[in-house]
Design an enzyme around this catalytic site. Structure first.
Site, mmCIF file in Angstrom:
data_model
loop_
_atom_site.group_PDB
_atom_site.id
_atom_site.type_symbol
_atom_site.label_atom_id
_atom_site.label_comp_id
_atom_site.label_asym_id
_atom_site.label_seq_id
_atom_site.Cartn_x
_atom_site.Cartn_y
_atom_site.Cartn_z
ATOM 1 N N GLY A 37 0.831 -1.198 0.000
ATOM 2 C CA GLY A 37 0.000 0.000 0.000
ATOM 3 C C GLY A 37 0.863 1.245 0.000
ATOM 4 N N GLY A 92 -0.528 4.512 0.143
ATOM 5 C CA GLY A 92 -1.270 5.689 0.578
ATOM 6 C C GLY A 92 -0.445 6.388 1.646
ATOM 7 N N ALA A 126 -0.423 6.008 4.908
ATOM 8 C CA ALA A 126 0.144 5.127 5.935
ATOM 9 C C ALA A 126 1.350 4.365 5.375
ATOM 10 C CB ALA A 126 -0.919 4.150 6.433
ATOM 11 N N GLY A 127 1.194 3.803 4.177
ATOM 12 C CA GLY A 127 2.279 3.021 3.590
ATOM 13 C C GLY A 127 3.511 3.872 3.318
ATOM 14 N N PHE A 162 -13.559 21.540 13.151
ATOM 15 C CA PHE A 162 -14.061 20.298 12.572
ATOM 16 C C PHE A 162 -14.945 19.614 13.606
ATOM 17 C CE2 PHE A 162 -13.299 17.725 8.814
ATOM 18 C CZ PHE A 162 -12.681 18.630 7.976
ATOM 19 N N ASP A 180 -8.995 -5.275 0.481
ATOM 20 C CA ASP A 180 -8.102 -6.403 0.167
ATOM 21 C C ASP A 180 -7.259 -6.839 1.378
ATOM 22 O OD1 ASP A 180 -9.048 -5.300 -2.176
ATOM 23 O OD2 ASP A 180 -7.129 -5.295 -3.219
ATOM 24 N N HIS A 239 -20.527 9.448 6.380
ATOM 25 C CA HIS A 239 -20.233 10.885 6.463
ATOM 26 C C HIS A 239 -21.503 11.650 6.110
ATOM 27 C CE1 HIS A 239 -18.522 14.780 5.670
ATOM 28 N NE2 HIS A 239 -17.317 14.370 6.019
ATOM 29 N N LEU A 283 -17.927 13.210 -1.781
ATOM 30 C CA LEU A 283 -17.840 13.900 -0.499
ATOM 31 C C LEU A 283 -17.741 15.418 -0.619
ATOM 32 C CD1 LEU A 283 -17.595 13.077 2.521
ATOM 33 C CD2 LEU A 283 -15.198 13.692 2.306
ATOM 34 N N GLU A 286 -16.364 18.025 5.698
ATOM 35 C CA GLU A 286 -16.876 18.667 6.906
ATOM 36 C C GLU A 286 -16.279 20.072 7.073
ATOM 37 O OE1 GLU A 286 -17.505 15.799 10.236
ATOM 38 O OE2 GLU A 286 -15.932 17.028 11.123
ATOM 39 N N ARG A 326 -19.765 12.885 13.424
ATOM 40 C CA ARG A 326 -20.444 12.476 12.195
ATOM 41 C C ARG A 326 -21.595 11.509 12.414
ATOM 42 N NH1 ARG A 326 -14.936 12.005 8.614
ATOM 43 N NH2 ARG A 326 -14.714 14.259 8.457
ATOM 44 N N HIS A 342 -18.159 6.097 4.369
ATOM 45 C CA HIS A 342 -16.945 6.902 4.275
ATOM 46 C C HIS A 342 -15.709 6.228 4.846
ATOM 47 C CE1 HIS A 342 -14.631 10.535 3.962
ATOM 48 N NE2 HIS A 342 -14.443 10.629 5.265
ATOM 49 N N GLU A 378 -6.111 2.988 7.532
ATOM 50 C CA GLU A 378 -7.519 2.591 7.594
ATOM 51 C C GLU A 378 -7.692 1.070 7.658
ATOM 52 O OE1 GLU A 378 -10.062 4.876 5.037
ATOM 53 O OE2 GLU A 378 -11.795 3.582 5.456
ATOM 54 N N ARG A 403 -15.118 7.703 14.155
ATOM 55 C CA ARG A 403 -13.901 8.512 14.009
ATOM 56 C C ARG A 403 -14.237 9.996 13.898
ATOM 57 N NH1 ARG A 403 -11.283 10.868 9.737
ATOM 58 N NH2 ARG A 403 -12.367 9.818 8.035
HETATM 59 C C1 LIG Z 1 -13.145 11.678 -0.149
HETATM 60 C C2 LIG Z 1 -12.447 11.475 1.161
HETATM 61 C C3 LIG Z 1 -12.067 12.575 1.927
HETATM 62 C C4 LIG Z 1 -11.408 12.390 3.151
HETATM 63 N N1 LIG Z 1 -11.029 13.491 3.877
HETATM 64 C C5 LIG Z 1 -10.344 13.323 5.028
HETATM 65 C C6 LIG Z 1 -9.860 14.443 5.780
HETATM 66 O O1 LIG Z 1 -9.993 15.603 5.388
HETATM 67 N N2 LIG Z 1 -9.197 14.215 6.935
HETATM 68 C C7 LIG Z 1 -8.986 12.949 7.404
HETATM 69 O O2 LIG Z 1 -8.375 12.800 8.449
HETATM 70 N N3 LIG Z 1 -9.420 11.871 6.704
HETATM 71 C C8 LIG Z 1 -10.072 12.025 5.531
HETATM 72 N N4 LIG Z 1 -10.494 10.919 4.833
HETATM 73 C C9 LIG Z 1 -10.092 9.592 5.297
HETATM 74 C C10 LIG Z 1 -8.638 9.351 4.948
HETATM 75 O O3 LIG Z 1 -8.316 10.026 3.759
HETATM 76 C C11 LIG Z 1 -8.327 7.884 4.752
HETATM 77 O O4 LIG Z 1 -8.842 7.120 5.812
HETATM 78 C C12 LIG Z 1 -6.814 7.676 4.713
HETATM 79 O O5 LIG Z 1 -6.234 8.544 3.768
HETATM 80 C C13 LIG Z 1 -6.450 6.232 4.401
HETATM 81 O O6 LIG Z 1 -5.064 6.154 4.170
HETATM 82 P P1 LIG Z 1 -4.361 4.750 3.988
HETATM 83 O O7 LIG Z 1 -2.913 5.046 3.753
HETATM 84 O O8 LIG Z 1 -4.719 3.866 5.101
HETATM 85 O O9 LIG Z 1 -5.026 4.125 2.679
HETATM 86 P P2 LIG Z 1 -5.171 4.678 1.166
HETATM 87 O O10 LIG Z 1 -4.718 6.071 1.015
HETATM 88 O O11 LIG Z 1 -6.526 4.321 0.732
HETATM 89 O O12 LIG Z 1 -4.119 3.800 0.380
HETATM 90 C C14 LIG Z 1 -4.280 2.413 0.194
HETATM 91 C C15 LIG Z 1 -3.113 1.892 -0.603
HETATM 92 O O13 LIG Z 1 -3.165 0.469 -0.603
HETATM 93 C C16 LIG Z 1 -2.941 -0.006 -1.899
HETATM 94 N N5 LIG Z 1 -3.616 -1.301 -2.013
HETATM 95 C C17 LIG Z 1 -4.883 -1.631 -1.671
HETATM 96 N N6 LIG Z 1 -5.111 -2.924 -1.919
HETATM 97 C C18 LIG Z 1 -3.965 -3.431 -2.409
HETATM 98 C C19 LIG Z 1 -3.565 -4.710 -2.860
HETATM 99 N N7 LIG Z 1 -4.393 -5.743 -2.853
HETATM 100 N N8 LIG Z 1 -2.294 -4.866 -3.318
HETATM 101 C C20 LIG Z 1 -1.429 -3.816 -3.351
HETATM 102 N N9 LIG Z 1 -1.760 -2.589 -2.933
HETATM 103 C C21 LIG Z 1 -3.004 -2.409 -2.470
HETATM 104 C C22 LIG Z 1 -3.468 1.060 -2.824
HETATM 105 O O14 LIG Z 1 -2.800 0.987 -4.070
HETATM 106 C C23 LIG Z 1 -3.096 2.328 -2.061
HETATM 107 O O15 LIG Z 1 -1.784 2.731 -2.390
HETATM 108 C C24 LIG Z 1 -11.136 11.090 3.607
HETATM 109 C C25 LIG Z 1 -11.506 9.994 2.842
HETATM 110 C C26 LIG Z 1 -12.167 10.178 1.656
HETATM 111 C C27 LIG Z 1 -12.596 8.958 0.881
#
Ligand SMILES: Cc1cc2nc3c(=O)[nH]c(=O)nc-3n(C[C@H](O)[C@H](O)[C@H](O)COP(=O)(O)OP(=O)(O)OC[C@H]3O[C@@H](n4cnc5c(N)ncnc54)[C@H](O)[C@@H]3O)c2cc1C
Length: 595
Positions: A12, A14, A16-17, A116, A230, A251, A261, A264, A295, A362, A392, A403
């Site tokens: 991943g 995102g 976190a990764g 917020f 996944d 949300h 979205l 907020e 929320r 959300h 997440e 949350r």
């Molecule tokens: C529209 C929207 C607005 C938001 N706004 C806010 C905000 O303002 N403030 C806040 O605190 N939170 C907000 N959130 C929540 C927050 O953005 C997310 O919870 C957070 O960014 C998740 O980050 P993550 O790194 O865990 O996952 P993600 O950013 O979702 O990244 C997941 C990663 O995993 C990879 N992946 C997934 N499955 C596989 C697989 N099988 N094999 C290989 N790679 C895989 C993907 O390629 C991706 O790189 C929002 C969410 C949304 C949807």
């Protein structure tokens, strides 16, 4: 079959990764595997902000932030984890600033902060400005900043590599009291290269799951197409429990009918929710902080207005978000993207017209259970050496049953960093675990079966039926009957899934095949969410049971732990075992949750 060897593999890219990769990449040989290009991860869609008690614009401190997080989560939060997050929030924001993130500024040049939902001054006295932000593109800025810094630290990315399985072994082990148990160990992961259709094995001492959420279980969602659970699904199939899966956040302000979205931050900047009578109805539900209540409360209040006939539009099925009293210049400066969404997708001009909104799926509060060092638990007491989860996909649990806005961008930075540090530290001394025989077998068998199937079921059809049934029955309001209805259909869809075939039989960029595999994860997640929702016979945070409308601390002040177990039955659902785990309390005793 190609086999790669790394000290640390992060699944991943995102927030976190990549936050994990920045730490791990400086200390250990690190690879990031991601099904999307890193900067396309859902973190980039985050809008409103990332909170930290910087106290740049008004008095604030991390203890108030901890309290708000615990109360916001309806006391199901593990308080040790919430303390860590609120304390480390300040450095997490400053780290990003030093990496180059362009935050909005106050006139004196400090990082600006805005209001917020659920973030308050002095334990609920009034709303506080705690969210740091970059207009309504905070997640975009975070993701770009982290990616640039990963590149700087020579992190190796494998883009469009889908991880489809985790390689685990079990070893005999003994607890301190002499009882025997099976210790799980991680050996690596199996991934599918989208461009070539080849499978690659990644052997690693440490594996970090950072695969994000599972919002696509629902039809109306703010989540990207790829958020199919996944990582949770892979862990669950390996016998790792999933914690608190009944808690999904809806949300309040998705564009009506679409789910896209509107942050907020709109309400943080002064927007107001109104019903068909023009009434600011949140004054009735949360007299102190009104539209800035957490929320779960706002979403339920909106759904209730619609149920009681005060919805708007031809079908009276949404409420209105009113920004018309805000200066257009202020809207343009602070909320440019989301107001553009309203124009583009609904044809509404937010300067002069209120925007139709309704709750949208959300965020998944539950996930793979970890401790505060991001180590994954195989049961309530036992850590799996070398396996980590953050963001997440994980449940640490800082969000409890609901949350607070801006706490997720914070969570991914704080616990992403911790996961990277823990994974590198473990890899420095640990040995590789030997790969099992035919490591790719499970995955290649599954893929071959789908490619060779002559079945008549189509992925898009099954997915739509699943999402429809979840929206209709497992949304803001639930009861035994609705959950029963959902389960019957989920079980039927699982049967039909066995008969699914894909039309594209090729090897290159076969998204048809991958969507079929993702549907398998969605079905598993839907079943676990529904089973856990059945099991929790109370209402708390994002989980509202109309047949059990009160919070029941005596029986349910505990986390739920769902295990895949062929021999077990939960609430009539075979194959799932439900256990519980105590909530960690430090300083706050549960109180009635009023705002
Ligand atoms: C529209 C929207 C607005 C938001 N706004 C806010 C905000 O303002 N403030 C806040 O605190 N939170 C907000 N959130 C929540 C927050 O953005 C997310 O919870 C957070 O960014 C998740 O980050 P993550 O790194 O865990 O996952 P993600 O950013 O979702 O990244 C997941 C990663 O995993 C990879 N992946 C997934 N499955 C596989 C697989 N099988 N094999 C290989 N790679 C895989 C993907 O390629 C991706 O790189 C929002 C969410 C949304 C949807």
């Amino acid at each position: 079959m190609q086999v790669h060897k790394y000290d640390v593999v992060i699944v991943g890219a995102g927030g976190a990764g990549m936050r994990a990769a920045i730490e791990s990449g400086q200390r250990a040989h690190t690879a990031v595997l991601t099904k999307l290009y890193p900067t396309r991860s859902h973190t980039g869609a985050a809008q409103g902000g990332m909170c930290a008690a910087l106290a740049n614009v008004e008095e604030d401190n991390w203890e108030w932030h901890t309290f708000d997080t615990v109360k916001g989560g309806d006391y199901l939060v593990d308080q040790d984890a919430a303390e860590v997050m609120a304390k480390e929030a300040i450095d997490a924001v400053l780290d990003l600033e030093k990496m180059g993130l362009p935050f909005n500024r106050t006139p004196e040049g400090k990082i600006d902060q805005r209001r917020f939902g659920g973030h308050t001054r002095d334990h609920g006295k009034a709303a506080v400005r705690r969210a740091c932000y970059a207009a309504d593109r905070t997640g975009h800025m975070i993701l770009q900043t982290l990616y640039q810094n990963c590149v700087k630290h020579n992190v190796e990315f494998y883009n469009e590599y889908y991880v489809l399985d985790m390689l685990m072994v079990e070893e005999d082990a003994y607890r301190e009291d002499g009882t025997a148990y099976k210790q799980k160990r991680v050996a690596g992961v199996v991934s599918y290269d989208l461009a070539t259709g080849e499978l690659h094995i990644f052997q690693a001492k440490s594996v970090v799951f950072a695969t994000g959420g599972a919002g696509k279980v629902f039809k109306t969602t703010s989540n990207a197409h790829t958020l199919t659970g996944d990582g949770m699904g892979i862990a669950f199939r390996k016998g790792i429990p999933l914690e608190d899966m009944e808690f999904v956040q809806f949300h309040p302000t998705g564009l009506a009918g679409l789910g896209i979205l509107l942050s907020e931050a709109a309400r943080g900047e002064g927007a107001i929710l109104r019903n068909s009578e023009g009434e600011r109805f949140m004054e009735r539900y949360a007299p102190t902080i009104k539209d800035l209540a957490p929320r779960d409360i706002v979403a339920r209040s909106m759904a209730n207005e619609v149920r009681e006939g005060r919805g708007c539009g031809p079908n009276k099925d949404y409420v209105l978000l009113d920004l018309t009293h805000l200066e257009p210049a202020h809207i343009d400066a602070k909320l440019p993207d989301i107001t553009e969404f309203a124009r583009t997708y609904l044809g509404v001009e937010p300067y002069t017209e209120p925007v139709p909104v309704f709750p949208t799926a959300h965020y998944v509060m539950g996930g793979i259970p970890t401790n505060i060092d991001a180590e994954v638990l195989q049961d309530n007491d036992t850590v799996i050496p070398g396996l980590y989860a953050a963001g997440e996909v994980a449940c640490v649990s800082v969000h409890g049953s609901n949350r607070l806005g801006t706490n997720s961008l914070l969570d991914i930075n704080v616990f992403g960093k911790r996961a990277g540090l823990s994974a590198a530290k473990y890899a420095a001394t640990a040995d590789f675990v030997a790969l099992p025989e035919d490591p790719e077998k499970f995955t290649s068998t599954q893929i071959d079966a789908m490619l060779n199937s002559t079945g008549t079921e189509r992925v898009a059809v099954l997915r739509k039926e699943l999402q429809d049934i979840m929206d209709a029955n497992v949304q803001v309001f639930r009861d035994k009957d609705s959950l029963d209805r959902a389960l019957v259909v989920i079980e039927e869809l699982r049967e039909r899934y066995k008969n699914v075939s894909v039309q594209d039989k090729g090897k290159r960029f076969n998204l048809d095949l991958l969507e079929a595999i993702e549907l398998g994860f969605l079905l598993d997640m839907a079943e676990v969410m529904t089973a856990a929702a059945m099991h929790r016979k109370e209402s708390r945070g994002g989980h509202y049971r109309e047949d059990f409308p009160n919070r029941d601390d005596e029986n349910f002040m505990k986390h739920s732990m769902s295990y895949r177990d062929a021999t077990a039955t939960t609430e009539g659902i075979s194959g799932i075992r439900m256990e519980t785990k105590p909530v960690i309390f430090t300083r706050y005793q549960p109180m009635e949750r009023k705002y």
